[in-house]
Scaffold this motif. Sequence first.
Motif, mmCIF file in Angstrom:
data_model
loop_
_atom_site.group_PDB
_atom_site.id
_atom_site.type_symbol
_atom_site.label_atom_id
_atom_site.label_comp_id
_atom_site.label_asym_id
_atom_site.label_seq_id
_atom_site.Cartn_x
_atom_site.Cartn_y
_atom_site.Cartn_z
ATOM 1 N N PRO A 56 0.824 -1.204 0.000
ATOM 2 C CA PRO A 56 0.000 0.000 0.000
ATOM 3 C C PRO A 56 0.861 1.258 0.000
ATOM 4 C CG PRO A 56 -0.729 -1.557 1.685
ATOM 5 C CD PRO A 56 0.593 -2.044 1.186
ATOM 6 N N LEU A 58 1.043 5.010 1.338
ATOM 7 C CA LEU A 58 0.522 5.980 2.289
ATOM 8 C C LEU A 58 0.664 7.373 1.691
ATOM 9 C CD1 LEU A 58 -0.531 6.100 5.320
ATOM 10 C CD2 LEU A 58 1.802 6.843 5.879
ATOM 11 N N GLN A 60 0.305 11.133 2.772
ATOM 12 C CA GLN A 60 0.143 12.068 3.891
ATOM 13 C C GLN A 60 -0.030 13.473 3.351
ATOM 14 O OE1 GLN A 60 3.791 10.186 5.795
ATOM 15 N NE2 GLN A 60 2.676 10.827 7.646
ATOM 16 N N LEU A 67 -4.589 5.824 2.400
ATOM 17 C CA LEU A 67 -3.880 4.596 2.058
ATOM 18 C C LEU A 67 -4.432 4.099 0.731
ATOM 19 C CD1 LEU A 67 -1.696 2.787 3.430
ATOM 20 C CD2 LEU A 67 -3.574 1.293 4.128
ATOM 21 N N SER A 70 -4.640 -2.037 0.331
ATOM 22 C CA SER A 70 -4.451 -2.404 1.738
ATOM 23 C C SER A 70 -3.515 -3.574 1.997
ATOM 24 C CB SER A 70 -5.816 -2.720 2.361
ATOM 25 O OG SER A 70 -6.360 -3.926 1.843
ATOM 26 N N VAL A 93 2.020 -3.631 7.732
ATOM 27 C CA VAL A 93 1.537 -2.258 7.624
ATOM 28 C C VAL A 93 1.454 -1.585 8.986
ATOM 29 C CG1 VAL A 93 -0.509 -0.862 7.101
ATOM 30 C CG2 VAL A 93 0.335 -2.520 5.427
ATOM 31 N N LEU A 97 3.470 1.779 10.029
ATOM 32 C CA LEU A 97 2.809 2.997 10.498
ATOM 33 C C LEU A 97 3.410 3.460 11.818
ATOM 34 C CD1 LEU A 97 -0.930 2.206 9.660
ATOM 35 C CD2 LEU A 97 0.532 3.892 8.530
ATOM 36 N N ILE A 107 -5.590 6.584 9.904
ATOM 37 C CA ILE A 107 -5.908 6.612 8.476
ATOM 38 C C ILE A 107 -7.319 7.172 8.291
ATOM 39 C CG2 ILE A 107 -6.131 5.268 6.363
ATOM 40 C CD1 ILE A 107 -3.287 5.381 7.518
ATOM 41 N N VAL A 110 -9.216 5.111 2.846
ATOM 42 C CA VAL A 110 -8.570 4.030 2.108
ATOM 43 C C VAL A 110 -9.113 4.075 0.686
ATOM 44 C CG1 VAL A 110 -8.125 1.571 1.930
ATOM 45 C CG2 VAL A 110 -8.364 2.618 4.188
ATOM 46 N N TYR A 259 2.182 -0.522 -6.959
ATOM 47 C CA TYR A 259 1.815 -1.352 -5.797
ATOM 48 C C TYR A 259 2.520 -2.697 -5.863
ATOM 49 C CZ TYR A 259 -1.626 -3.972 -2.855
ATOM 50 O OH TYR A 259 -2.260 -4.758 -1.907
#
Length: 292
Positions: A56, A58, A60, A67, A70, A93, A97, A107, A110, A259
């Motif tokens: 996944p 992330l 920010q 995300l 998953s 994951v 994190l 999160i 998603v 991915y």
Amino acid sequence: MALEQLNVGSNITLTWLDGGDTFMDGGAMFGVVPKPLWSRKYPVNERNQIELRCDPVLVQMDEQILLIDSGIGRGRLSEKALRNYGVTGESRVEENLAELGLTPADITDVVMTHMHFDHACGLVAETEEGPVPAFPNAVIHVNETEWDEMRNPNMRSKNTYFKENWEPVEQLVRTYTDTHEPAPGVRMIHTGGHSAGHAIIRIEGPDSVFWHMADIMPTHAHQNALWVLAYDDYPMDSIYAKQKYVTDALKAGDWFFFYHDYKYRAIRWDETGKEVQDAVKRKAAAESPSRR
């Protein structure tokens, strides 16, 4: 090992998390393309399997933490499935994190490109009390067609759409039809192709655009519009989407990020698509067991 990151301007950071590792049949991943051609671009092991990360991304931002997909989760697949899908590592994951000072509860969204098991198993966490949402405070964004098929799979798709991946999270799901913006500058675009409800993601940065083509271009070796997966339900739609979006993105000097790719996290080609201009590489790729 430090996580690979890419800054998209001053207020958006992409970070790749460890969502698990699979080894799938190389022939299936390249469809009708002969092995002597695709094996020059992507390494294959003695079982004719290629490494496909399930990592996944992330995202920010100032107000949101997203995300993209998953991972395969942890404890979500049977021993038979682990063996059949060549799983050599399950999701980390939550640990990743924590390295960033975050928890799954942080999160906010998603963003699901599609709901096949290798993208959706990580939506659910197994606990002593039973399965629960892995990201309890997040809105799960998924295309309406994909969500409908997830809950009512056909003879072919029932092998990848598991009720165990949607029943615990259905109260968190928000659907859309053609396009959708889960956050400012982040757009989901329905393409179909790999699945009827498959979507790609476009992130607008101040200086560049970043494309996640998901499983219609799962690795850097799938850039050619005609190199589509045997797993694609609608291969002509995959070809059309790549012709429509990849060609123009190459001319514009846009980035692509992945991915599944064993080697590249993100890449920027020249406008011909033949020369790499810039890239973020996966640090562990050199030690990958799929290397020859």
